[in-house]
Enzyme design. Structure first.
Site, PDB file in Angstrom:
ATOM      1  N   LYS A  45     -19.123 -11.102  30.356  1.00 31.97           N
ATOM      2  CA  LYS A  45     -19.015 -12.552  30.550  1.00 31.97           C
ATOM      3  C   LYS A  45     -20.440 -13.093  30.702  1.00 31.97           C
ATOM      4  O   LYS A  45     -21.306 -12.425  31.285  1.00 31.97           O
ATOM      5  CB  LYS A  45     -18.200 -12.851  31.813  1.00 31.97           C
ATOM      6  N   ASN A  69      -9.868 -23.507  25.502  1.00 26.41           N
ATOM      7  CA  ASN A  69     -10.314 -23.157  26.851  1.00 26.41           C
ATOM      8  C   ASN A  69     -11.412 -24.096  27.315  1.00 26.41           C
ATOM      9  O   ASN A  69     -12.208 -24.602  26.527  1.00 26.41           O
ATOM     10  CB  ASN A  69     -10.808 -21.713  26.912  1.00 26.41           C
ATOM     11  N   MET A  71     -13.250 -22.969  30.473  1.00 28.40           N
ATOM     12  CA  MET A  71     -13.375 -22.093  31.648  1.00 28.40           C
ATOM     13  C   MET A  71     -14.468 -22.610  32.596  1.00 28.40           C
ATOM     14  O   MET A  71     -14.309 -22.544  33.817  1.00 28.40           O
ATOM     15  CB  MET A  71     -13.701 -20.664  31.213  1.00 28.40           C
ATOM     16  N   CYS A 131     -22.480 -22.682  25.120  1.00 33.61           N
ATOM     17  CA  CYS A 131     -21.324 -22.959  25.990  1.00 33.61           C
ATOM     18  C   CYS A 131     -20.964 -24.444  25.945  1.00 33.61           C
ATOM     19  O   CYS A 131     -21.797 -25.290  26.278  1.00 33.61           O
ATOM     20  CB  CYS A 131     -21.590 -22.557  27.424  1.00 33.61           C
ATOM     21  N   VAL A 193     -19.368 -17.141  15.483  1.00 27.57           N
ATOM     22  CA  VAL A 193     -19.622 -18.382  16.178  1.00 27.57           C
ATOM     23  C   VAL A 193     -18.964 -18.367  17.548  1.00 27.57           C
ATOM     24  O   VAL A 193     -18.008 -17.617  17.778  1.00 27.57           O
ATOM     25  CB  VAL A 193     -19.031 -19.605  15.394  1.00 27.57           C
ATOM     26  N   SER A 195     -16.740 -20.838  20.199  1.00 30.12           N
ATOM     27  CA  SER A 195     -15.592 -21.704  19.912  1.00 30.12           C
ATOM     28  C   SER A 195     -16.054 -22.998  19.237  1.00 30.12           C
ATOM     29  O   SER A 195     -17.202 -23.421  19.378  1.00 30.12           O
ATOM     30  CB  SER A 195     -14.853 -22.032  21.204  1.00 30.12           C
ATOM     31  N   GLY A 220      -9.463 -18.670  17.674  1.00 27.52           N
ATOM     32  CA  GLY A 220      -8.315 -18.120  16.958  1.00 27.52           C
ATOM     33  C   GLY A 220      -8.277 -18.535  15.496  1.00 27.52           C
ATOM     34  O   GLY A 220      -9.293 -18.915  14.916  1.00 27.52           O
ATOM     35  N   GLY A 270     -11.925 -12.352  20.220  1.00 26.81           N
ATOM     36  CA  GLY A 270     -11.714 -13.126  21.440  1.00 26.81           C
ATOM     37  C   GLY A 270     -10.241 -13.412  21.680  1.00 26.81           C
ATOM     38  O   GLY A 270      -9.543 -12.661  22.356  1.00 26.81           O
TER      39      GLY A 270
HETATM   40  C1  DHB Z   1     -17.613 -20.749  28.479  1.00 30.06           C
HETATM   41  C2  DHB Z   1     -17.205 -21.051  27.205  1.00 30.06           C
HETATM   42  C3  DHB Z   1     -18.010 -20.732  26.161  1.00 30.06           C
HETATM   43  O1  DHB Z   1     -17.662 -20.978  24.883  1.00 30.06           O
HETATM   44  C4  DHB Z   1     -19.243 -20.149  26.396  1.00 30.06           C
HETATM   45  O2  DHB Z   1     -20.059 -19.872  25.382  1.00 30.06           O
HETATM   46  C5  DHB Z   1     -19.644 -19.848  27.670  1.00 30.06           C
HETATM   47  C6  DHB Z   1     -18.816 -20.153  28.708  1.00 30.06           C
HETATM   48  C7  DHB Z   1     -16.790 -21.091  29.621  1.00 30.06           C
HETATM   49  O3  DHB Z   1     -16.190 -22.170  29.638  1.00 30.06           O
HETATM   50  O4  DHB Z   1     -16.764 -20.296  30.592  1.00 30.06           O
END
Ligand code: DHB
Length: 313
Positions: A45, A69, A71, A131, A193, A195, A220, A270
């Site tokens: 992560k 997502n 996150m 991100c 890539v 997302s 996806g 993923g």
């Molecule tokens: C998160 C999502 C991402 O696409 C990334 O590159 C890093 C972190 C996230 O939301 O945790």
């Protein structure tokens, strides 16, 4: 004998398939489950300077065609992951791993990378420039000036192998501009890539995740054509010392085969890993090897990047 072994910089892997950052990689236990599977490697992560609990839940939702997502970078702090990959590296016959990192500011990123530079870790780092989910923090790699500057600063002190995780680009001029920047630096790889940022998924009249009023990164099947385009665009433009990692929409051996045909040296999974768990590596490896044997390919090098075009005129 058909082999899916591969190489990134000087690092060799028995299998080209691995997890994508964000999936099955938050804890040592999850990472050990990937390590024990048929995956050739794992990536952690993305670790930040301090631990984070991330955005409010629900923050991940699977859909028929993929996932959304937001996150918000929940993680145990980069030192947790740095210590773990360093410990594994000292074991005989250990696989090679990827340590995903980014700071919430350029200063944090430099603090993190200077710590890694001074540590005993000799493995690969995947710097996450993409991100999309931290409110108020734009995706770095969509700002070419900021990207050029941070890479310039990093390579003034950082001498270990490092690659970058990229967001998808959608314009030929952006592929040209981004590649011209990356070619100036001793990058080990680019990973195409992340997302597709800031999509919306609805259920009846409502969004399906809580953060950012439902906006989130799309993964996806939705993103495979975009992922393949980015893999191939950078394969065509980057100097040969920069390997390509292909990520996006891989749920079958055929999907992995397509990423490699477009130029990927390693393929990350993923959304489908989130759905299926680490046994997926066995299934997709078997499917990929079956396609290779049917076509008479023994190694990835036999077909990597050798996409056929329709001839003009
Ligand atoms: C998160 C999502 C991402 O696409 C990334 O590159 C890093 C972190 C996230 O939301 O945790």
């Amino acid at each position: 004998m058909v082999s899916t072994a591969t190489q990134i910089a000087t690092f060799t892997f028995d299998n080209c398939l691995m997890n994508a950052a964000g999936v099955y990689c938050m804890t040592k236990e999850e990472l050990l489950a990937i390590d024990a599977s048929l995956a050739g490697s794992f990536v952690t992560k993305t670790g930040t300077l301090e631990a984070r609990s991330g955005n409010p839940e629900p923050r991940y939702k699977a859909t028929k065609l993929g996932s959304i997502n937001s996150m918000g970078l929940p993680n145990h702090g980069f030192a947790y992951y740095l210590d773990f990959v360093t410990e594994l590296q000292q074991k005989p016959n250990s696989k090679q791993h990827f340590l995903s990192l980014v700071g919430l500011s350029p200063e944090d990123t430099h603090t993190i990378l200077k710590t890694v530079q001074q540590s005993d870790y000799q493995g690969l780092v995947e710097l996450n420039l993409s991100c999309p989910n931290v409110p108020g923090k734009p995706q770095i790699a969509y700002d070419f000036e900021a990207t050029d500057l941070i890479l310039k600063e990093i390579f003034q002190y950082y001498t270990k192998p490092l690659g970058i995780k990229l967001p998808p680009y959608f314009d030929m001029v952006h592929f040209d501009q981004a590649a011209a920047i990356f070619n100036q630096y001793p990058l080990s790889f680019v990973n195409c890539v992340n997302s597709i940022g800031n999509g919306l998924v609805l259920d009846d009249e409502q969004v399906v995740i809580k953060p950012k009023n439902g906006f989130g990164g799309i993964g996806g099947a939705y993103i495979k054509p975009t992922a393949l385009a980015n893999v191939h665009a950078f394969y065509q433009r980057l100097k040969p010392s920069i390997a390509i990692i292909g990520t996006g929409g891989v749920a079958s051996g055929r999907d992995a085969f397509e990423h490699i045909l477009c130029g990927a040296s390693m393929v990350q999974i993923g959304t489908a890993l989130q759905q299926e768990g680490p046994e997926i590596f066995q299934r997709i490896t078997t499917e990929l090897k079956a396609i290779m044997s049917e076509k008479g390919y023994e190694t990835l090098a036999d077909f990597r990047g050798k996409l056929h075009y329709l001839s003009c005129g």
